[in-house]
Design an enzyme around this catalytic site. Structure first.
Site, PDB file in Angstrom:
ATOM      1  CD  GLU A  17      -2.566   1.305   2.635  1.00  0.00           C
ATOM      2  OE1 GLU A  17      -3.510   0.506   2.720  1.00  0.00           O
ATOM      3  OE2 GLU A  17      -2.267   2.116   3.521  1.00  0.00           O
ATOM      4  NE  ARG A 106     -17.392   5.422   8.686  1.00  0.00           N
ATOM      5  CZ  ARG A 106     -17.395   5.352  10.004  1.00  0.00           C
ATOM      6  NH1 ARG A 106     -18.478   4.976  10.652  1.00  0.00           N
ATOM      7  NH2 ARG A 106     -16.297   5.637  10.691  1.00  0.00           N
ATOM      8  CB  ALA A 123     -17.858   0.615   3.773  1.00  0.00           C
TER       9      ALA A 123
HETATM   10  P1  FAD Z   1     -17.795   0.442   7.672  1.00  0.00           P
HETATM   11  O1  FAD Z   1     -17.647  -0.916   7.114  1.00  0.00           O
HETATM   12  O2  FAD Z   1     -18.947   1.265   7.225  1.00  0.00           O
HETATM   13  O3  FAD Z   1     -17.811   0.313   9.259  1.00  0.00           O
HETATM   14  C1  FAD Z   1     -17.700   1.487  10.076  1.00  0.00           C
HETATM   15  C2  FAD Z   1     -18.355   1.227  11.419  1.00  0.00           C
HETATM   16  O4  FAD Z   1     -19.774   1.150  11.248  1.00  0.00           O
HETATM   17  C3  FAD Z   1     -17.942  -0.081  12.086  1.00  0.00           C
HETATM   18  O5  FAD Z   1     -17.899   0.131  13.483  1.00  0.00           O
HETATM   19  C4  FAD Z   1     -19.082  -1.045  11.713  1.00  0.00           C
HETATM   20  O6  FAD Z   1     -19.235  -2.091  12.656  1.00  0.00           O
HETATM   21  C5  FAD Z   1     -20.271  -0.087  11.722  1.00  0.00           C
HETATM   22  N1  FAD Z   1     -21.344  -0.497  10.805  1.00  0.00           N
HETATM   23  C6  FAD Z   1     -21.205  -0.933   9.527  1.00  0.00           C
HETATM   24  N2  FAD Z   1     -22.413  -1.199   8.997  1.00  0.00           N
HETATM   25  C7  FAD Z   1     -23.333  -0.922   9.935  1.00  0.00           C
HETATM   26  C8  FAD Z   1     -24.759  -0.973  10.002  1.00  0.00           C
HETATM   27  N3  FAD Z   1     -25.465  -1.389   8.935  1.00  0.00           N
HETATM   28  N4  FAD Z   1     -25.378  -0.597  11.144  1.00  0.00           N
HETATM   29  C9  FAD Z   1     -24.670  -0.182  12.226  1.00  0.00           C
HETATM   30  N5  FAD Z   1     -23.317  -0.101  12.232  1.00  0.00           N
HETATM   31  C10 FAD Z   1     -22.664  -0.460  11.101  1.00  0.00           C
HETATM   32  N6  FAD Z   1      -9.504   5.634   5.424  1.00  0.00           N
HETATM   33  C11 FAD Z   1      -9.358   6.623   4.508  1.00  0.00           C
HETATM   34  O7  FAD Z   1      -9.823   7.772   4.742  1.00  0.00           O
HETATM   35  N7  FAD Z   1      -8.713   6.398   3.312  1.00  0.00           N
HETATM   36  C12 FAD Z   1      -8.200   5.189   2.982  1.00  0.00           C
HETATM   37  O8  FAD Z   1      -7.622   5.020   1.910  1.00  0.00           O
HETATM   38  C13 FAD Z   1      -8.331   4.113   3.944  1.00  0.00           C
HETATM   39  N8  FAD Z   1      -7.858   2.866   3.659  1.00  0.00           N
HETATM   40  C14 FAD Z   1      -8.058   1.843   4.558  1.00  0.00           C
HETATM   41  C15 FAD Z   1      -7.614   0.553   4.231  1.00  0.00           C
HETATM   42  C16 FAD Z   1      -7.800  -0.511   5.118  1.00  0.00           C
HETATM   43  C17 FAD Z   1      -7.341  -1.891   4.742  1.00  0.00           C
HETATM   44  C18 FAD Z   1      -8.424  -0.274   6.385  1.00  0.00           C
HETATM   45  C19 FAD Z   1      -8.593  -1.394   7.371  1.00  0.00           C
HETATM   46  C20 FAD Z   1      -8.877   1.006   6.718  1.00  0.00           C
HETATM   47  C21 FAD Z   1      -8.709   2.074   5.806  1.00  0.00           C
HETATM   48  N9  FAD Z   1      -9.166   3.370   6.092  1.00  0.00           N
HETATM   49  C22 FAD Z   1      -9.012   4.391   5.166  1.00  0.00           C
HETATM   50  C23 FAD Z   1      -9.805   3.665   7.397  1.00  0.00           C
HETATM   51  C24 FAD Z   1     -11.353   3.519   7.344  1.00  0.00           C
HETATM   52  O9  FAD Z   1     -11.887   4.497   6.484  1.00  0.00           O
HETATM   53  C25 FAD Z   1     -11.867   3.707   8.767  1.00  0.00           C
HETATM   54  O10 FAD Z   1     -11.459   2.631   9.574  1.00  0.00           O
HETATM   55  C26 FAD Z   1     -13.362   3.965   8.905  1.00  0.00           C
HETATM   56  O11 FAD Z   1     -13.588   4.421  10.245  1.00  0.00           O
HETATM   57  C27 FAD Z   1     -14.266   2.768   8.676  1.00  0.00           C
HETATM   58  O12 FAD Z   1     -14.304   2.426   7.371  1.00  0.00           O
HETATM   59  P2  FAD Z   1     -15.028   1.048   6.892  1.00  0.00           P
HETATM   60  O13 FAD Z   1     -14.995   1.064   5.430  1.00  0.00           O
HETATM   61  O14 FAD Z   1     -14.451  -0.101   7.606  1.00  0.00           O
HETATM   62  O15 FAD Z   1     -16.512   1.349   7.417  1.00  0.00           O
END
Ligand code: FAD
Length: 293
Positions: A17, A106, A123
């Site tokens: 990455e 997200r 997300a």
């Molecule tokens: P989600 O999957 O939406 O989850 C977020 C939270 O919401 C979790 O606590 C989950 O349990 C909860 N949730 C999900 N769905 C529901 C629902 N239906 N009802 C209630 N609660 C729910 N950030 C950046 O800004 N740019 C990047 O390029 C970036 N790259 C990343 C790459 C990796 C491999 C990882 C692990 C993280 C990365 N991040 C990045 C950080 C990420 O954006 C954050 O961790 C963010 O807070 C959560 O994103 P997510 O896509 O996991 O969200």
């Protein structure tokens, strides 16, 4: 090439990455980093998306550059700070540049924006939106120690299952420093019916400031064994770098020995660190990977 096909064809894949520059002015510097990483011949290279979408243009440009070098790019895309139209435009741009792989995220929500209405809350909704726009291979994030906002691991896994069922092809984990946390997560994910490949995210901790910052942001636990290393070598940059590389190498060897599907290295734009880890693993992930291009 689609990452899901690369995963199918290989025993264990290895990816890296990088992050784009905050300003477009520094794009050439990051292209040089991307080139050095691509020369290590990883299975794919992912490009992060700056929080709030501020690096959108640079992310796309670097991902395109990676594809042009003959490597496979994975473009990250976040949705929390953008409306449907902006997200749609970003996806169409990726499509027009021939980028087939998107990591659907997200993004973090700033405290001051917490109560503002938004088009995307999770997300999983972005996954659905990407699928509406075309035939992409879609990755998503997962958290072996639970996402920092989630009240329980169980709930986090239920939410992960919902996200995967929206059309996720593979998952990449948040960094972790204790492999047992990963194995336990894998077991629980399987029990929940999550069957997509899970790539283990490894961050080589090469300086003490990075250790504090990364653990705070990710919520990853530092095992005592690593804490001792940081305490002993944290003030000696060269020693800390060497110890951080050795620790990450050991973690990876153990993961591969236990049949993990892939390793994703958070390189922090340091090709020399990635190169040293790849050389340490030359007979483990395949000697032919190093400097083939
Ligand atoms: P989600 O999957 O939406 O989850 C977020 C939270 O919401 C979790 O606590 C989950 O349990 C909860 N949730 C999900 N769905 C529901 C629902 N239906 N009802 C209630 N609660 C729910 N950030 C950046 O800004 N740019 C990047 O390029 C970036 N790259 C990343 C790459 C990796 C491999 C990882 C692990 C993280 C990365 N991040 C990045 C950080 C990420 O954006 C954050 O961790 C963010 O807070 C959560 O994103 P997510 O896509 O996991 O969200």
């Amino acid at each position: 090439m689609k990452i899901k096909d690369i995963i199918k064809e290989n025993q264990a894949i290895f990816s890296c990455e990088i992050f784009p520059p905050k300003s477009y002015m520094n794009i050439d510097k990051t292209k040089a980093v991307a080139k050095a990483i691509c020369d290590l011949n990883p299975d794919f290279v992912s490009v992060t998306y700056g929080a709030g979408g501020g690096t959108s243009k640079q992310t796309v440009e670097i991902a395109r550059y990676i594809n042009d070098t003959g490597n496979t790019a994975l473009a990250h895309l976040t949705c929390a700070s953008s409306d449907r139209q902006e997200v749609g435009a970003a996806i169409e741009k990726l499509k027009s540049y021939g980028i087939e792989n998107i990591l659907a995220l997200r993004g973090d929500i700033l405290e001051e924006n917490k109560d503002k209405p938004r088009d995307f809350t999770y997300a999983s909704e972005l996954v659905t939106e990407i699928k509406r726009h075309g035939d992409f291979c879609i990755g998503a994030a997962c958290y072996p120690e639970g996402h920092v906002e989630c009240e329980s691991m169980e709930q986090d896994l239920n939410n992960l299952k919902t996200k995967v069922d929206c059309g996720v092809d593979f998952l990449t984990t948040q960094m972790f420093f204790d492999n047992t946390a990963f194995y336990s997560f894998m077991f629980r994910a399987l029990k929940k019916g999550i069957h997509v490949p899970i790539i283990a995210g490894i961050m080589p901790m090469t300086n003490s400031a990075q250790i504090v910052r990364s653990c705070k942001l990710s919520g990853a636990t530092l095992p005592t064994r690593f804490r001792r290393i940081a305490d002993k070598f944290g003030d000696n940059p060269e020693a800390m770098k060497q110890a951080g590389i050795a620790y990450a190498t050991e973690q990876i060897i153990d993961l591969i020995a236990n049949g993990v599907k892939g390793i994703h290295l958070y390189t922090m734009n340091k090709p020399d660190v990635a190169q040293q880890i790849m050389s340490n693993l030359s007979f483990i992930v395949g000697a032919d990977r190093i400097c083939m291009k």
